[in-house]
Design a protein around this motif. Structure first.
Motif, PDB file in Angstrom:
ATOM      1  N   ASN A 103       0.710  -0.885  -0.676  1.00  0.00           N
ATOM      2  CA  ASN A 103      -0.028   0.043  -0.296  1.00  0.00           C
ATOM      3  C   ASN A 103       0.584   1.211   0.022  1.00  0.00           C
ATOM      4  OD1 ASN A 103      -1.210   2.569   1.067  1.00  0.00           O
ATOM      5  ND2 ASN A 103      -3.331   0.589   1.186  1.00  0.00           N
ATOM      6  N   ALA A 104       1.334   1.907  -0.939  1.00  0.00           N
ATOM      7  CA  ALA A 104       2.164   3.169  -1.132  1.00  0.00           C
ATOM      8  C   ALA A 104       1.819   4.401  -0.372  1.00  0.00           C
ATOM      9  CB  ALA A 104       2.139   3.575  -2.656  1.00  0.00           C
ATOM     10  N   ALA A 105      -0.190   4.348  -0.498  1.00  0.00           N
ATOM     11  CA  ALA A 105       0.004   5.686   1.172  1.00  0.00           C
ATOM     12  C   ALA A 105      -0.108   5.408   2.301  1.00  0.00           C
ATOM     13  CB  ALA A 105      -2.059   5.926   0.530  1.00  0.00           C
ATOM     14  N   ALA A 106       0.267   3.957   2.419  1.00  0.00           N
ATOM     15  CA  ALA A 106       0.017   3.718   3.948  1.00  0.00           C
ATOM     16  C   ALA A 106       2.005   4.013   3.930  1.00  0.00           C
ATOM     17  CB  ALA A 106      -0.200   2.565   4.164  1.00  0.00           C
ATOM     18  N   GLN A 156       4.055   6.126   1.917  1.00  0.00           N
ATOM     19  CA  GLN A 156       4.059   7.476   2.973  1.00  0.00           C
ATOM     20  C   GLN A 156       3.094   7.955   3.729  1.00  0.00           C
ATOM     21  OE1 GLN A 156       5.488   9.726   0.345  1.00  0.00           O
ATOM     22  NE2 GLN A 156       5.162  11.260   1.416  1.00  0.00           N
ATOM     23  N   PHE A 157       2.126   7.232   4.352  1.00  0.00           N
ATOM     24  CA  PHE A 157       2.438   8.192   5.371  1.00  0.00           C
ATOM     25  C   PHE A 157       2.993   7.676   6.391  1.00  0.00           C
ATOM     26  CE2 PHE A 157      -1.151   7.986   9.282  1.00  0.00           C
ATOM     27  CZ  PHE A 157      -2.191   8.994   9.475  1.00  0.00           C
ATOM     28  N   VAL A 158       3.278   6.769   6.629  1.00  0.00           N
ATOM     29  CA  VAL A 158       3.913   6.163   7.671  1.00  0.00           C
ATOM     30  C   VAL A 158       5.462   7.604   7.357  1.00  0.00           C
ATOM     31  CG1 VAL A 158       6.803   4.586   8.171  1.00  0.00           C
ATOM     32  CG2 VAL A 158       3.491   3.904   8.180  1.00  0.00           C
ATOM     33  N   ILE A 159       6.005   7.442   5.967  1.00  0.00           N
ATOM     34  CA  ILE A 159       7.118   8.770   5.923  1.00  0.00           C
ATOM     35  C   ILE A 159       6.831   9.786   6.717  1.00  0.00           C
ATOM     36  CG2 ILE A 159       8.595   9.968   4.201  1.00  0.00           C
ATOM     37  CD1 ILE A 159       8.239   7.149   2.238  1.00  0.00           C
ATOM     38  N   ASP A 160       5.636   9.965   6.369  1.00  0.00           N
ATOM     39  CA  ASP A 160       4.934  11.575   7.348  1.00  0.00           C
ATOM     40  C   ASP A 160       5.234  11.436   8.475  1.00  0.00           C
ATOM     41  OD1 ASP A 160       4.685  12.544   4.566  1.00  0.00           O
ATOM     42  OD2 ASP A 160       2.960  12.426   4.036  1.00  0.00           O
ATOM     43  N   HIS A 161       4.730  10.492   9.044  1.00  0.00           N
ATOM     44  CA  HIS A 161       4.343  10.632  10.419  1.00  0.00           C
ATOM     45  C   HIS A 161       5.033   9.949  11.695  1.00  0.00           C
ATOM     46  CE1 HIS A 161       0.731  13.840   9.536  1.00  0.00           C
ATOM     47  NE2 HIS A 161       0.665  12.602   8.149  1.00  0.00           N
ATOM     48  N   MET A 162       6.148   9.062  10.882  1.00  0.00           N
ATOM     49  CA  MET A 162       7.458   8.253  11.862  1.00  0.00           C
ATOM     50  C   MET A 162       8.504   9.083  12.158  1.00  0.00           C
ATOM     51  SD  MET A 162       8.112   4.139  11.773  1.00  0.00           S
ATOM     52  CE  MET A 162      10.423   4.802  11.675  1.00  0.00           C
ATOM     53  N   LYS A 163       7.957  10.159  12.712  1.00  0.00           N
ATOM     54  CA  LYS A 163       8.604  11.330  13.265  1.00  0.00           C
ATOM     55  C   LYS A 163       8.455  11.632  15.192  1.00  0.00           C
ATOM     56  CE  LYS A 163       6.400  14.976  10.768  1.00  0.00           C
ATOM     57  NZ  LYS A 163       6.463  15.900   9.973  1.00  0.00           N
ATOM     58  N   SER A 164       9.775  11.781  15.520  1.00  0.00           N
ATOM     59  CA  SER A 164       9.759  12.706  17.201  1.00  0.00           C
ATOM     60  C   SER A 164       8.081  13.772  17.482  1.00  0.00           C
ATOM     61  CB  SER A 164      10.727  13.172  17.902  1.00  0.00           C
ATOM     62  OG  SER A 164      10.602  13.627  18.698  1.00  0.00           O
ATOM     63  N   GLY A 165       7.733  12.744  18.736  1.00  0.00           N
ATOM     64  CA  GLY A 165       5.901  13.614  19.076  1.00  0.00           C
ATOM     65  C   GLY A 165       5.186  12.975  18.097  1.00  0.00           C
ATOM     66  N   ASP A 166       5.325  12.571  16.873  1.00  0.00           N
ATOM     67  CA  ASP A 166       3.598  13.119  16.481  1.00  0.00           C
ATOM     68  C   ASP A 166       2.423  12.042  16.753  1.00  0.00           C
ATOM     69  OD1 ASP A 166       3.434  13.409  12.844  1.00  0.00           O
ATOM     70  OD2 ASP A 166       1.717  11.799  14.175  1.00  0.00           O
ATOM     71  N   THR A 167       1.753  12.924  16.325  1.00  0.00           N
ATOM     72  CA  THR A 167       0.519  12.259  17.382  1.00  0.00           C
ATOM     73  C   THR A 167      -0.910  11.145  16.235  1.00  0.00           C
ATOM     74  OG1 THR A 167      -0.909  14.408  17.274  1.00  0.00           O
ATOM     75  CG2 THR A 167       0.555  13.422  19.179  1.00  0.00           C
ATOM     76  N   GLU A 168      -0.244  10.965  15.034  1.00  0.00           N
ATOM     77  CA  GLU A 168      -0.817  11.392  13.953  1.00  0.00           C
ATOM     78  C   GLU A 168      -1.127   9.350  14.444  1.00  0.00           C
ATOM     79  OE1 GLU A 168      -2.906  11.398  11.472  1.00  0.00           O
ATOM     80  OE2 GLU A 168      -2.608  13.398  12.395  1.00  0.00           O
ATOM     81  N   PHE A 199       6.498  -2.916   7.523  1.00  0.00           N
ATOM     82  CA  PHE A 199       4.733  -3.265   8.482  1.00  0.00           C
ATOM     83  C   PHE A 199       3.813  -3.990   7.616  1.00  0.00           C
ATOM     84  CE2 PHE A 199       6.931   0.964   9.178  1.00  0.00           C
ATOM     85  CZ  PHE A 199       6.639   1.172  10.369  1.00  0.00           C
ATOM     86  N   VAL A 200       3.423  -4.889   8.164  1.00  0.00           N
ATOM     87  CA  VAL A 200       2.657  -6.327   8.194  1.00  0.00           C
ATOM     88  C   VAL A 200       1.758  -5.946   9.066  1.00  0.00           C
ATOM     89  CG1 VAL A 200       2.173  -8.395   7.915  1.00  0.00           C
ATOM     90  CG2 VAL A 200       4.069  -7.819   7.422  1.00  0.00           C
ATOM     91  N   GLN A 201       0.450  -5.306   8.283  1.00  0.00           N
ATOM     92  CA  GLN A 201      -1.330  -4.757   9.166  1.00  0.00           C
ATOM     93  C   GLN A 201      -2.083  -6.296   8.104  1.00  0.00           C
ATOM     94  OE1 GLN A 201      -2.874  -1.117   8.782  1.00  0.00           O
ATOM     95  NE2 GLN A 201      -4.827  -1.861   8.123  1.00  0.00           N
ATOM     96  N   ILE A 202      -2.112  -7.104   9.666  1.00  0.00           N
ATOM     97  CA  ILE A 202      -3.366  -8.008   9.353  1.00  0.00           C
ATOM     98  C   ILE A 202      -4.519  -7.637  10.120  1.00  0.00           C
ATOM     99  CG2 ILE A 202      -4.106 -10.388   9.907  1.00  0.00           C
ATOM    100  CD1 ILE A 202      -0.739 -10.599  10.226  1.00  0.00           C
ATOM    101  N   ASN A 203      -5.304  -7.634   8.935  1.00  0.00           N
ATOM    102  CA  ASN A 203      -7.137  -6.971   9.467  1.00  0.00           C
ATOM    103  C   ASN A 203      -7.744  -8.324   9.493  1.00  0.00           C
ATOM    104  OD1 ASN A 203      -6.351  -4.145   9.150  1.00  0.00           O
ATOM    105  ND2 ASN A 203      -7.431  -4.471   7.098  1.00  0.00           N
ATOM    106  N   TYR A 204      -8.596  -7.969  10.802  1.00  0.00           N
ATOM    107  CA  TYR A 204      -9.877  -8.817  10.920  1.00  0.00           C
ATOM    108  C   TYR A 204     -11.268  -8.907  10.122  1.00  0.00           C
ATOM    109  CZ  TYR A 204      -5.957 -10.567  14.130  1.00  0.00           C
ATOM    110  OH  TYR A 204      -4.957 -10.381  14.636  1.00  0.00           O
TER     111      TYR A 204
END
Length: 843
Positions: free
Chosen positions: A322-325, A327-339, A361-366
């Motif tokens: 998932n390319a969007a996910a 990019q989301f990690v790249i944007d928000h995996m930083k110090s103090g981020d609350t997303e 990252f491996v996201q497993i949904n139920y």
């Protein structure tokens, strides 16, 4: 992922070139009980471990000291049996005639074991994790004398060295109590870890004894460097791992371990024609909920995505990148981020590859499903299995089922697999709700759910999506985006059953069958549905929600009627007419609390859906349970419809098209109320009603009032204070209106000026307030006083004497009250029922 794909392609080419036969998952009769499958498979292929005569492995069985010595001897001799060569050389008196004497003697000669004493080894004693680790460390080349593996502190020295060498620890799939006996499963894992560990040597090892004192002249252990002709089949790091020394044709390579794309290991061993795996690696981090970007940044050791040492990020959701996910990690995996990364109701596994600078990252949904069919294992007359135990599911998620036939007879249709081999579900579980995972267009796992039954007491939505469901007094988080909902799940005060996924989140909400009714507002494929090729209907459900649904047939003739419904396996609605009466009328009159409702009988269990229409022709749907909860209605031009089973009270009644002016929601309370709305007031939704939770003082008691969202927006404002002498609530306890005493106040009480009859500045001293107009009123000790500090925003409630004991100097205060009309006895001039507000800024 480029490096990973190149390595995987290389491994596959090598495997095909060698023509190896896969022998992964050794055929032990108790293979399902083995938790360290990778280790057992590899060690079995190497000839280091084996099973019992009955074909079992007995993974939970404890390993003896003799058995551990034998397995280590096999590793040190490349899988060869050296027991007979050393059986007459055993110096331990309690082991000389033991079956393992040769292996014990070999290990003692190599400095791998030293025994309990010079003469005692205790071969049948259970080996502990620490003792096994010491043997394997010595097998790697560590010297027991040099490393402190002897003496009173030997255990702590071994534990420290074992962790550094990679024999034990979370990242090495082995976390056990090292002082306890080691079972066969964990022994296999420790040995596999040792095979992947780096061997060591010493540049100088000498011992000199002078005058009875032994002096060790040993250098520190150094990693053994690989030579130009040494195969780096385990780790291409320039050093020799134990397996590279003892089993040169054993190869380890990365692989996608499963359909979820969890990273794993692929093993091959040319000498035995073995291909093992792929086996999923233990995740470096696991989250069973969403995780904040800042938390993830810290947990991963502050990985970065730019500059030198930047990592590539890969994110898979149910096995699909998932390319969007990413990019989301790249944007928000930083110090103090609350997303929040991920969604409620998932499991996120994180794999960190420090060699190739990759984080995966491996996201497993139920997801929820019902059991359509389950059948047991079948065997022939010889006892051979001819058919595995299978379960056939009907998934609630439309994408996971075939549109033409959700219950798939042969397991696959249209590329979707809806059956799975498992013994966890039996025929007795037919129609039960289960939870499953899904990847690579097929079911991956299926297991039973935990259910909770009770009364629906609240539903919260965030941005239109269901956030939590309250059953009785407990709120449960909802698995985001994956929860299947019975169409009537929202009926407040109705009986429901919720089903939970493995992480404790709601995966399915089921309403009681008696509430599966809807009012047909429009239907067919004409009118508003004229351009649709599919029959549709606009239904008003018993929770007050309206939904356009696809129907099984043309129901245009049912418009204006209440019908029971079922949802077919293809998702289409089937409307039916249950046996019973349909009270229907117009221009009706109903008085709250009465039993007779237009020819039908109602009671405290009857659900009423009331549509009120305002002057702008905007409709609001409110749900009430019981004849005492529903308001009185003058049905001029309105419609009433419902359902009542013959001889019983009505289950559901709709009052539709009622004008706002023709409904009476009941008497107004006469409580004195002081409200303190703020920008942080929580927004909630329940029973199709939006409201905000506002801190208030009601007759001197601090409470939280649920104020209707529209009324809040029109009459209250964050950061202001409002006083009222009463309020109305609907059947759900939501404040629909306030008897306001004054307009909005300024937050800064210092600037308060007299405002009509309602806001006064006065001076308080010794139980008397004297206002600017020189009128004086007594304040008795039992009058509740709400004190609000405009600096700290603190709100407390006490008595006037508690705040200003006798003898306190006169205080200038601001009081909100209608002292002349509502809240004081005009004759005695004693304030009896008022919350007095004072700002500490004025003290």
């Amino acid at each position: 992922m480029k490096n990973f794909k190149k390595v995987l392609a290389l491994v596959l080419c090598v495997v095909m070139a060698l023509g190896l036969i896969s022998t992964a998952n050794a055929a032990f009769t108790d293979a399902e009980s083995i938790t360290k499958t990778e280790a057992v498979d590899v060690l079995t292929a190497l000839g280091v471990i084996g099973g019992y005569p009955d074909g079992s492995f007995k993974p939970e069985g404890d390993v003896t000291r003799a058995e551990m010595a034998k397995m280590v001897a096999y590793i040190m001799n490349e899988g060869e049996d050296v027991g007979d060569l050393y059986k007459n050389a055993c110096a331990f008196t309690d082991s000389a005639s033991h079956w393992a004497a040769g292996y014990i003697a070999y290990c003692a000669n190599e400095g791998i074991i030293s025994g309990k004493s010079p003469t005692i080894f205790d071969p049948d004693g259970k080996v502990t994790g620490t003792e096994a680790a010491k043997m394997l460390l010595c097998a790697l080349g560590y010297n027991a004398d040099s490393e402190g593996f002897k003496g009173s502190t030997w255990a702590s020295s071994v534990l420290s060295a074992a962790a550094k060498a990679g024999l034990v620890g979370k990242n090495y799939n082995l976390t056990v109590a090292m002082g306890e006996p080691l079972n066969r499963d964990n022994a296999a894992q420790m040995m596999l870890n040792a095979l992947q560990a780096t061997t060591v040597e010493y540049e100088n090892q000498s011992t000199i004894t002078i005058g009875g004192v032994t002096i060790n002249n040993n250098s520190k252990a150094q990693k053994v460097e690989a030579g130009p002709n040494d195969a780096q089949n385990i780790a291409a790091d320039g050093f020799l791992q134990l397996a590279e020394v003892k089993f040169p044709t054993l190869r380890l390579a990365p692989a996608a371990a499963d359909d979820f794309q969890r990273l794993g290991n692929q093993w091959t061993y040319q000498d035995a024609g073995f291909v093992g795996g792929p086996y999923a690696k233990a995740a470096d981090l696991t989250y069973k909920d969403t995780v904040l970007g800042g938390t993830l940044y810290t947990d991963t050791g502050k990985i970065k995505f730019e500059g030198n040492g930047a990592y590539d990020v890969f994110y898979f959701i149910d096995g699909v990148e998932n390319a969007a996910a990413e990019q989301f990690v790249i944007d928000h995996m930083k110090s103090g981020d609350t997303e929040e990364i991920g969604v409620v109701g998932d499991t996120i596994e994180v794999y960190i590859d420090t060699d190739n600078l990759e984080i995966t990252f491996v996201q497993i949904n139920y997801y929820a499903a019902t059991v359509a069919q389950a059948w047991a294992e079948q065997k022939d007359s010889n006892g051979d299995v001819t058919r595995d135990a299978f379960v056939k599911l009907t998934p609630y998620t439309a994408a996971h089922r075939n549109a033409a036939a959700a219950e798939l007879e042969n397991g696959t249709t249209g590329g979707v697999t809806c059956t799975i081999a498992t013994t966890a579900i039996t025929a007795a579980d037919k129609d039960a709700v289960v939870v499953y995972t899904f990847a690579a267009n097929k079911l991956q796992t299926v297991e039973k759910t935990t259910s909770v039954s009770g009364t629906q007491k609240g539903i919260t939505t965030v941005d239109g999506a269901l956030s939590d469901v309250t059953v009785d007094s407990t709120a449960y988080k909802v698995a985001a985006g994956n929860t299947a909902l019975d169409a009537d799940y929202g009926a407040y005060d109705s009986d429901i059953t919720i089903y939970l996924d493995p992480n404790g989140n709601v995966i399915y909400v089921e309403a009681v069958a008696s509430n599966t009714f809807a009012y047909v507002m429009a239907a067919g494929n004409s009118g508003e549905f004229a351009n649709d090729n599919q029959w549709k209907a606009r239904l008003l459900f018993t929770d007050g929600t309206i939904k356009v649904v696809e129907t099984y047939a043309d129901y245009s003739g049912l418009v204006g009627e209440v019908r029971a419904y079922t949802i077919r396996s293809d998702g289409k609605y089937n409307l039916s007419q249950p046996a019973g009466t349909y009270p229907a009328a117009q221009n009706f009159l109903y008085k709250s609390g009465t039993v007779n409702v237009g020819g039908a009988t109602a009671n405290d269990s009857t659900v009423f859906v009331v549509e009120t229409v305002d002057q702008d022709e905007v409709s609001t749907y409110t749900v009430y349970t019981g004849i005492k909860a529903v308001p009185s209605v003058i049905g001029n031009g309105a419609t009433m419809a419902g359902y009542a089973k013959n001889g019983e009270a009505a289950s559901i009644i709709y009052f539709l098209g009622v004008r706002d002016a023709d409904i009476d929601t009941g008497a107004t309370t006469t409580d004195m109320v002081v409200l303190f709305p703020t920008a942080q007031d929580a927004a909630r939704t329940t029973q199709n009603s939006a409201y905000r939770q506002v801190k208030a003082v009601v007759n001197g008691e601090v409470k939280t009032l649920n104020v209707d969202q529209d009324y809040y927006n029109n009459n209250l404002a964050a950061g202001t204070i409002t006083v009222a002498t009463g309020y109305k609530v609907d059947a759900n306890g939501i404040v629909t209106s306030l008897t306001l005493l004054q307009a909005q106040y300024q937050e800064d009480y210092v600037d308060f000026k007299q405002d009509g009859d309602h806001v006064y500045t006065g001076v308080y001293t010794n139980g008397v307030i004297t206002f600017d107009d020189d009128t004086a009123y007594s304040v008795t000790s039992d009058v509740p006083v709400a004190m609000y500090n405009t600096t700290t925003k603190a709100l407390t409630v006490s008595t006037i004497s508690a705040y200003y004991p006798a003898g306190t100097a006169a205080k200038t205060i601001v009081v909100a009250l209608d002292k002349d009309k509502l809240n004081a006895d005009a004759n005695d001039k004693v304030i009896t029922n008022i919350a007095i507000i004072e700002s500490n800024d004025n003290v």
